[in-house]
Write a protein that holds these residues in place. Sequence first.
Motif, PDB file in Angstrom:
ATOM      1  N   ASN A 149      31.504  52.328  48.288  1.00 29.71           N
ATOM      2  CA  ASN A 149      31.118  51.061  47.684  1.00 29.71           C
ATOM      3  C   ASN A 149      29.634  51.085  47.329  1.00 29.71           C
ATOM      4  O   ASN A 149      28.828  51.720  48.033  1.00 29.71           O
ATOM      5  CB  ASN A 149      31.392  49.888  48.631  1.00 29.71           C
ATOM      6  CG  ASN A 149      32.872  49.589  48.770  1.00 29.71           C
ATOM      7  OD1 ASN A 149      33.672  49.936  47.900  1.00 29.71           O
ATOM      8  ND2 ASN A 149      33.246  48.953  49.865  1.00 29.71           N
TER       9      ASN A 149
ATOM     10  N   TRP B 139      30.428  47.169  32.813  1.00 31.06           N
ATOM     11  CA  TRP B 139      31.201  48.396  32.669  1.00 31.06           C
ATOM     12  C   TRP B 139      30.352  49.581  33.132  1.00 31.06           C
ATOM     13  O   TRP B 139      29.126  49.586  32.991  1.00 31.06           O
ATOM     14  CB  TRP B 139      31.573  48.631  31.207  1.00 31.06           C
ATOM     15  CG  TRP B 139      32.436  47.566  30.595  1.00 31.06           C
ATOM     16  CD1 TRP B 139      33.789  47.605  30.387  1.00 31.06           C
ATOM     17  CD2 TRP B 139      32.017  46.288  30.097  1.00 31.06           C
ATOM     18  NE1 TRP B 139      34.226  46.447  29.803  1.00 31.06           N
ATOM     19  CE2 TRP B 139      33.169  45.619  29.615  1.00 31.06           C
ATOM     20  CE3 TRP B 139      30.776  45.639  30.011  1.00 31.06           C
ATOM     21  CZ2 TRP B 139      33.101  44.345  29.059  1.00 31.06           C
ATOM     22  CZ3 TRP B 139      30.718  44.370  29.462  1.00 31.06           C
ATOM     23  CH2 TRP B 139      31.869  43.733  28.996  1.00 31.06           C
TER      24      TRP B 139
ATOM     25  N   TRP C 113      32.714  55.924  34.203  1.00 30.83           N
ATOM     26  CA  TRP C 113      32.921  56.739  35.401  1.00 30.83           C
ATOM     27  C   TRP C 113      33.170  58.207  35.091  1.00 30.83           C
ATOM     28  O   TRP C 113      32.772  59.078  35.867  1.00 30.83           O
ATOM     29  CB  TRP C 113      34.108  56.199  36.201  1.00 30.83           C
ATOM     30  CG  TRP C 113      33.933  54.846  36.817  1.00 30.83           C
ATOM     31  CD1 TRP C 113      34.731  53.761  36.670  1.00 30.83           C
ATOM     32  CD2 TRP C 113      32.897  54.433  37.723  1.00 30.83           C
ATOM     33  NE1 TRP C 113      34.273  52.695  37.399  1.00 30.83           N
ATOM     34  CE2 TRP C 113      33.141  53.080  38.073  1.00 30.83           C
ATOM     35  CE3 TRP C 113      31.783  55.074  38.279  1.00 30.83           C
ATOM     36  CZ2 TRP C 113      32.313  52.369  38.933  1.00 30.83           C
ATOM     37  CZ3 TRP C 113      30.964  54.352  39.145  1.00 30.83           C
ATOM     38  CH2 TRP C 113      31.232  53.022  39.456  1.00 30.83           C
TER      39      TRP C 113
ATOM     40  N   LYS D 229      35.800  48.790  33.516  1.00 30.88           N
ATOM     41  CA  LYS D 229      35.276  47.432  33.567  1.00 30.88           C
ATOM     42  C   LYS D 229      35.183  47.048  35.030  1.00 30.88           C
ATOM     43  O   LYS D 229      36.174  46.789  35.705  1.00 30.88           O
ATOM     44  CB  LYS D 229      36.167  46.456  32.811  1.00 30.88           C
ATOM     45  CG  LYS D 229      35.548  45.066  32.674  1.00 30.88           C
ATOM     46  CD  LYS D 229      36.364  44.161  31.767  1.00 30.88           C
ATOM     47  CE  LYS D 229      35.627  42.857  31.503  1.00 30.88           C
ATOM     48  NZ  LYS D 229      36.390  41.943  30.611  1.00 30.88           N
ATOM     49  N   ILE D 230      33.957  46.986  35.553  1.00 29.94           N
ATOM     50  CA  ILE D 230      33.757  46.808  36.989  1.00 29.94           C
ATOM     51  C   ILE D 230      33.590  45.340  37.372  1.00 29.94           C
ATOM     52  O   ILE D 230      33.764  44.973  38.530  1.00 29.94           O
ATOM     53  CB  ILE D 230      32.542  47.616  37.476  1.00 29.94           C
ATOM     54  CG1 ILE D 230      31.272  47.169  36.753  1.00 29.94           C
ATOM     55  CG2 ILE D 230      32.782  49.108  37.293  1.00 29.94           C
ATOM     56  CD1 ILE D 230      29.997  47.732  37.339  1.00 29.94           C
ATOM     57  N   VAL D 231      33.214  44.498  36.413  1.00 29.13           N
ATOM     58  CA  VAL D 231      33.045  43.065  36.648  1.00 29.13           C
ATOM     59  C   VAL D 231      33.655  42.338  35.466  1.00 29.13           C
ATOM     60  O   VAL D 231      33.374  42.682  34.309  1.00 29.13           O
ATOM     61  CB  VAL D 231      31.558  42.673  36.806  1.00 29.13           C
ATOM     62  CG1 VAL D 231      31.422  41.168  37.001  1.00 29.13           C
ATOM     63  CG2 VAL D 231      30.914  43.424  37.961  1.00 29.13           C
TER      64      VAL D 231
ATOM     65  N   ASN E 153      32.620  37.218  36.049  1.00 27.63           N
ATOM     66  CA  ASN E 153      32.138  36.641  37.303  1.00 27.63           C
ATOM     67  C   ASN E 153      31.184  35.490  37.006  1.00 27.63           C
ATOM     68  O   ASN E 153      30.241  35.644  36.222  1.00 27.63           O
ATOM     69  CB  ASN E 153      31.403  37.695  38.139  1.00 27.63           C
ATOM     70  CG  ASN E 153      32.350  38.536  38.955  1.00 27.63           C
ATOM     71  OD1 ASN E 153      33.523  38.662  38.617  1.00 27.63           O
ATOM     72  ND2 ASN E 153      31.840  39.146  40.015  1.00 27.63           N
TER      73      ASN E 153
ATOM     74  N   MET F  83      26.803  41.750  44.207  1.00 30.16           N
ATOM     75  CA  MET F  83      28.184  42.168  43.995  1.00 30.16           C
ATOM     76  C   MET F  83      28.415  43.531  44.614  1.00 30.16           C
ATOM     77  O   MET F  83      27.506  44.374  44.621  1.00 30.16           O
ATOM     78  CB  MET F  83      28.498  42.215  42.499  1.00 30.16           C
ATOM     79  CG  MET F  83      28.642  40.845  41.858  1.00 30.16           C
ATOM     80  SD  MET F  83      28.670  40.958  40.073  1.00 30.16           S
ATOM     81  CE  MET F  83      26.981  41.371  39.750  1.00 30.16           C
TER      82      MET F  83
ATOM     83  N   ILE G 161      30.865  46.866  44.307  1.00 29.37           N
ATOM     84  CA  ILE G 161      31.838  47.543  43.453  1.00 29.37           C
ATOM     85  C   ILE G 161      32.334  48.805  44.148  1.00 29.37           C
ATOM     86  O   ILE G 161      31.621  49.411  44.954  1.00 29.37           O
ATOM     87  CB  ILE G 161      31.243  47.903  42.082  1.00 29.37           C
ATOM     88  CG1 ILE G 161      30.078  48.892  42.230  1.00 29.37           C
ATOM     89  CG2 ILE G 161      30.789  46.652  41.339  1.00 29.37           C
ATOM     90  CD1 ILE G 161      29.624  49.501  40.920  1.00 29.37           C
ATOM     91  N   SER G 162      33.546  49.172  43.832  1.00 30.46           N
ATOM     92  CA  SER G 162      34.131  50.389  44.386  1.00 30.46           C
ATOM     93  C   SER G 162      33.966  51.520  43.391  1.00 30.46           C
ATOM     94  O   SER G 162      34.396  51.410  42.231  1.00 30.46           O
ATOM     95  CB  SER G 162      35.612  50.179  44.688  1.00 30.46           C
ATOM     96  OG  SER G 162      35.780  49.186  45.680  1.00 30.46           O
TER      97      SER G 162
ATOM     98  N   SER H  50      25.793  52.363  32.139  1.00 32.14           N
ATOM     99  CA  SER H  50      26.432  51.100  32.476  1.00 32.14           C
ATOM    100  C   SER H  50      26.027  50.058  31.446  1.00 32.14           C
ATOM    101  O   SER H  50      25.017  50.210  30.752  1.00 32.14           O
ATOM    102  CB  SER H  50      26.010  50.639  33.879  1.00 32.14           C
ATOM    103  OG  SER H  50      24.617  50.365  33.922  1.00 32.14           O
TER     104      SER H  50
END
Length: 705
Positions: free
Chosen positions: A335, A351, A354, A366-368, A371, A380, A382-383, A395
């Motif tokens: 994380n 985003w 990866w 798309k990580i968020v 929100n 926040m 993120i994994s 990003s």
Amino acid sequence: MSRLTTFAWLALASPFAMAEPFDTCPSKAFLFQSKPVQVYGVNLVTGQTTLYAADTGVSGNINGVGFDFEDRYIYGYDTSRMRVVRLGKDFQAQTLNTSGLPTDHTFFVGDVFEHTYYLYRQNKGLFKIDLAPLDADPNATLLVERISARAVIGLTDFAFHPGDSKLYGVDNSTGRLFQFDTTTGMETYIGDIGVTGTFGAGYFDVNGYYYISRNSDGDIFRIDLSNPDNIANGIVTADKFADGPNSSQNDGARCANAPVIDEDSTIDFGDAPDSYKTLLASNGPRHQTGTGHYLGMVAPDSEGDGLISPLDDNKAGLSDEDGVGFVTAVEAGENAIISVQASMAGYLSAWIDWNKDGDFEDSGEKIVSDNLLSAGANTMIISVPVDAAIGSTYSRFRFSEQAGLDYFGGAASGEVEDHPVTIIKTGTTLIHYPNERGYATLAFEDNWPKAGDYDMNDMVIRFRMTETLDENNQATRILIQGYLAAYGAGYHNGFAFRIPGLNRTDIDNLTTSLSHNAVIQESNGLESDSDEATFIIANDVKLHVPDGCMYYRTAQHCQQDIAFEFELDIYLNEGVNTYGLMDMPYDPFMFATPGPYVRDGLWYNPGRGLEVHVTDQAPTEKFDTYWYGWWSDSGNPTENRYFKTSSNHPWALLIPGEWKWPKEHVDLVTAYPQFAGYAETGGTNNTTWNAVENAATDTYYMAEE
């Protein structure tokens, strides 16, 4: 009443006497909505709307509007009174005299081209009106001619292409794009745009992009008709471009000869490589500024387009990319904590690429998603995927009062921030110099061993470094990123980094790379004829200086953009012991470009053998020791004294932050009077000599981006 008096009275009484045309060819699109009609200005890039007129002087609807580039008026059709009108910059509709205008139907489709107003009605025909008589007499009667009775396509607007002079429109029910012949009225099918709906407003820009606005949801789509091959091959897919206003009654007009972004842009763009859809041509992300929604403590400045390498937003203007911080390292399979600063409540989407394939389109990137942030700091977690590709990637963070944003497209408020990200293996550590996002400043005087004009701006480099350490604190990777900030030299100079503590054989040649302006070079820069690990960034930096000004960003009038950026990504062979590695920033140095160019006072070109390093840094193995002690140099290797005068004045300055260098031909001591005391005491006194508040007025270069 005399004829002269009568003429004067008519001129004053005529509604056209006060009708002023638009001053210019506006970049905004005009949108006519509602009944009675209201006129909005639409920024096609972001979808932002501004009410220009709530009352045009008519009680009904105005449709079929078009902008006439010849006389700078908007022409339209008053559907309530079944009359042709025109509007100037006061947006007051003025009725025109016509002959032959049909009385059995109205018009909802129109545009102006080459001083001719075209009207269309399905199953009624294509009509034209020559507007030239109005040039001499605003009360002239205009003849309405029917070009053809054929009108089988279900249009709600069409527009003329400024490049090929053809007329284009979309059939609402099928989403098929047609080209219309204005001499015969015949239509030619071009291709399917991929979306349907009532497209009540259509516009072109000067580059040949066709914009259509859908009534039901206000979505603005863009069709690329800039390339004739796209038209010939039917490649006409409509891309969602921005969110505009929805209405049951829409019609649009625009000066097609104008770009969609004017010189007074109020739009914030991204700055990742364009593979991530950054530029406007790629439908990159952009936000209307000045709305109060932004990331960080500094409101975004405005750009005319995305700023890709060698530019980025912080280099070109304010350092406003300050809203996103990676609190922890981004480790594969772990994380990561991200802190985001918001100016007020709004929605954030983000985003990360990866797999490092140059886009944000893959699953999980798309990580968020929308929100809702509160004003101030937001945290926040993120994994990070376990299979995330190790190394450098990008990003993108978008913040706005509107939700549903993709990683591309326009938004009427907010800010976009693009940030490089380094993904590391679990158990590894990143160390930065001078910090993760800032730059150190390296400034050279290239007259060594003479003092020269001592303006310390012959080459100014800004750079930062990142070391990757494994679980045993051994360095496995060194990333050096930088750009040329100024070049005031008349001489040709190269720039390089030596990594003391490493040999050439310690470097993994296959994976190490050197990029110029995001383009990987054939050579990774590692000197093949040196035992030390020395990397040549550029043999002749002067070749990377743009034309147009002799003193690149050292004379105040020389305000060219940043033109040269580099990235050196060094990988070490497995098992290399780096405990003896010199601390960052290692040994950056300048050298004379090899070749026929001879420096003043020297009887040959020493080329690679003439090096300039920071104070008391020993030169490389290729240095020509012949020049020790000549002219102003007081170097003495036996005392470990290098590259300074008898007064301890150096030929190179390293400042671990940003610094404003002297203007051309302004002595360093004149610009920064405290420097003399700093140098003469070996750095004991005047330690803040380089602060801008300690500089003499009007002696240092100020960028005006």
